[in-house]
Design a protein around this motif. Sequence first.
Motif, PDB file in Angstrom:
ATOM      1  N   SER A 142     -87.493 -77.672 -14.123  1.00 48.36           N
ATOM      2  CA  SER A 142     -88.454 -78.556 -13.452  1.00 48.36           C
ATOM      3  C   SER A 142     -88.727 -78.077 -12.028  1.00 48.36           C
ATOM      4  O   SER A 142     -89.872 -78.142 -11.555  1.00 48.36           O
ATOM      5  N   LEU A 172     -92.769 -84.321 -16.882  1.00 54.24           N
ATOM      6  CA  LEU A 172     -92.183 -85.642 -17.099  1.00 54.24           C
ATOM      7  C   LEU A 172     -90.999 -85.565 -18.060  1.00 54.24           C
ATOM      8  O   LEU A 172     -89.973 -86.218 -17.854  1.00 54.24           O
ATOM      9  N   LEU A 175     -88.086 -83.922 -16.094  1.00 53.49           N
ATOM     10  CA  LEU A 175     -87.485 -84.805 -15.090  1.00 53.49           C
ATOM     11  C   LEU A 175     -86.724 -85.964 -15.736  1.00 53.49           C
ATOM     12  O   LEU A 175     -85.751 -86.474 -15.157  1.00 53.49           O
ATOM     13  N   SER A 176     -87.158 -86.367 -16.926  1.00 48.61           N
ATOM     14  CA  SER A 176     -86.432 -87.440 -17.619  1.00 48.61           C
ATOM     15  C   SER A 176     -85.024 -87.003 -18.014  1.00 48.61           C
ATOM     16  O   SER A 176     -84.152 -87.836 -18.258  1.00 48.61           O
ATOM     17  N   SER A 203     -87.517 -91.014  -9.818  1.00 51.70           N
ATOM     18  CA  SER A 203     -87.693 -92.307 -10.490  1.00 51.70           C
ATOM     19  C   SER A 203     -89.144 -92.780 -10.408  1.00 51.70           C
ATOM     20  O   SER A 203     -89.703 -93.285 -11.391  1.00 51.70           O
ATOM     21  N   LEU A 206     -91.371 -90.783 -12.796  1.00 52.31           N
ATOM     22  CA  LEU A 206     -91.172 -91.169 -14.193  1.00 52.31           C
ATOM     23  C   LEU A 206     -91.730 -92.556 -14.481  1.00 52.31           C
ATOM     24  O   LEU A 206     -92.184 -92.831 -15.591  1.00 52.31           O
ATOM     25  N   THR A 207     -91.714 -93.426 -13.486  1.00 52.99           N
ATOM     26  CA  THR A 207     -92.196 -94.801 -13.685  1.00 52.99           C
ATOM     27  C   THR A 207     -93.714 -94.888 -13.626  1.00 52.99           C
ATOM     28  O   THR A 207     -94.355 -95.481 -14.497  1.00 52.99           O
ATOM     29  N   GLU A 209     -95.931 -92.127 -13.222  1.00 53.14           N
ATOM     30  CA  GLU A 209     -96.599 -90.973 -13.857  1.00 53.14           C
ATOM     31  C   GLU A 209     -97.880 -90.593 -13.129  1.00 53.14           C
ATOM     32  O   GLU A 209     -98.913 -90.280 -13.731  1.00 53.14           O
TER      33      GLU A 209
END
Length: 480
Positions: A142, A172, A175-176, A203, A206-207, A209
């Motif tokens: 990443s 994404l 990173l998750s 965070s 990911l939340t 996007e």
Amino acid sequence: MLAAHLTQGLQLSTYLLERLQQKKIIFAHWKGNVHLLESLEGKTDIELLLRPKDREDFEATMAELNFKKAESAPWNRYPKVEDWLGFDEETGALLHLHTHYALIVSTSYGDYVPLPWEEQFFNHLTTDEATGWPIPEPAMESLILLIRLQIKGQNPAYKLHEVHQEKKQELLVLLSKTEADRFAACCAALQLQAPVDVAERISLILTKERLGDIMALSDFIYRQLPESIKSAASHHSPRALYYKYYLKTLKHYKPLVKPIRLKKRVETGGRVIALVGSDGSGKSTLSQDITSWLTYKIDTHYFYMGKLPFIKSYQTRLFSYTDLLGSRNLLARVSKKLIGNLYHILIIRQKAGMLKQARELRNGGSIAICDRYPQQEVFGYNDGPRLQDTPQSTFARLEMKYFEQALQTGADIIFRLIVSPETAHQRKPEHNFEDIRRKCESIKSMRFQSASPVTVVDVDADAPYEEVLLQLKRHIWRRL
């Protein structure tokens, strides 16, 4: 366990992994690992990072697995990056390996940016659970992807929004799987500093996007890079500019010129390959499917050698003056009637010129697929001479002259599709059975002698189509 996860390309990609591990070669599939399975199925490129000291062992492995080294077009060549093509015997899939002996990020038309972190990269590897392949840990991949986004964004040739949208889902996913402390550790390994709020940033990405949040993190990392990297990223060479506009203008004049090489050529050399057979043998469908299969990675052009010969290059049909005679308009019909036997002279002359072009392509490392092929052994049909009822006439002598010219260039491989009259007529019920029977029998007797050596391969065209196609692919790959 590996076999349970792979489908197309299964055998070859599995053998490749096993051989590299047996030889204790240190390697990694270094980018695009969200789509690793697709790469191993032959749907996208396999991106291998290797150490230069392992080059000899790696190339020996390529020879063992019958991979063939390929050369890219000038606008796609980069230092310390090589191309290898492999063929999966079970499925007919082509596997394309990009082998990197350095971390090279391409920007545009031959421009590139070197990243000086090969050893740090190899120190942060893990094993992909689904395939068993060595890949970078998600935090390192990443981080490199964030840097690549900025590097590519420095080039105005890229439409930033489209490029970033394409990579957004990949980032994404990575990173998750990334913990903030591992991301910071990878930054430290590259002598970079992670933002103090890296956990909150990951965070948030990911939340929400949002591309803006992704690019903010990307920019934070990029501003810390050495000036040599940032300078290379913003550099646009005259060569890249030339190729950019060359390819743009090519779209407009390509139909009016000879076939132009756009993709890779195999270093073992090009080939002129012809498929011959009676009506119902499948030669045209097979020729087109073989062309599509090879054009996926290799510079390949389609030559139709029938009644109205033409060349198709990358889905573009090139101009052929014989098309004027093949039109159904009144002028074409009258012209064809007026020129009489000269029509057949023009057709074989056109074929002779096309085969000369095919040989030129072959000598440059490209492949020409000929749908049908002229022959002198049977008169009146199966692409043979049409004017030999009076062999001493001017037209007859001129016709044979052009046939001899056509066959002097010669094909390298001629696939003779042997089909029974019954099967051929079942496939072409609108054709006269007796005509089909005669053509089937004559195909068997042809020897296709020419000035240059030619390999004639008989293929059982009564078999199901997919079997015949796979058999042809196997023959072609062994002879490249």
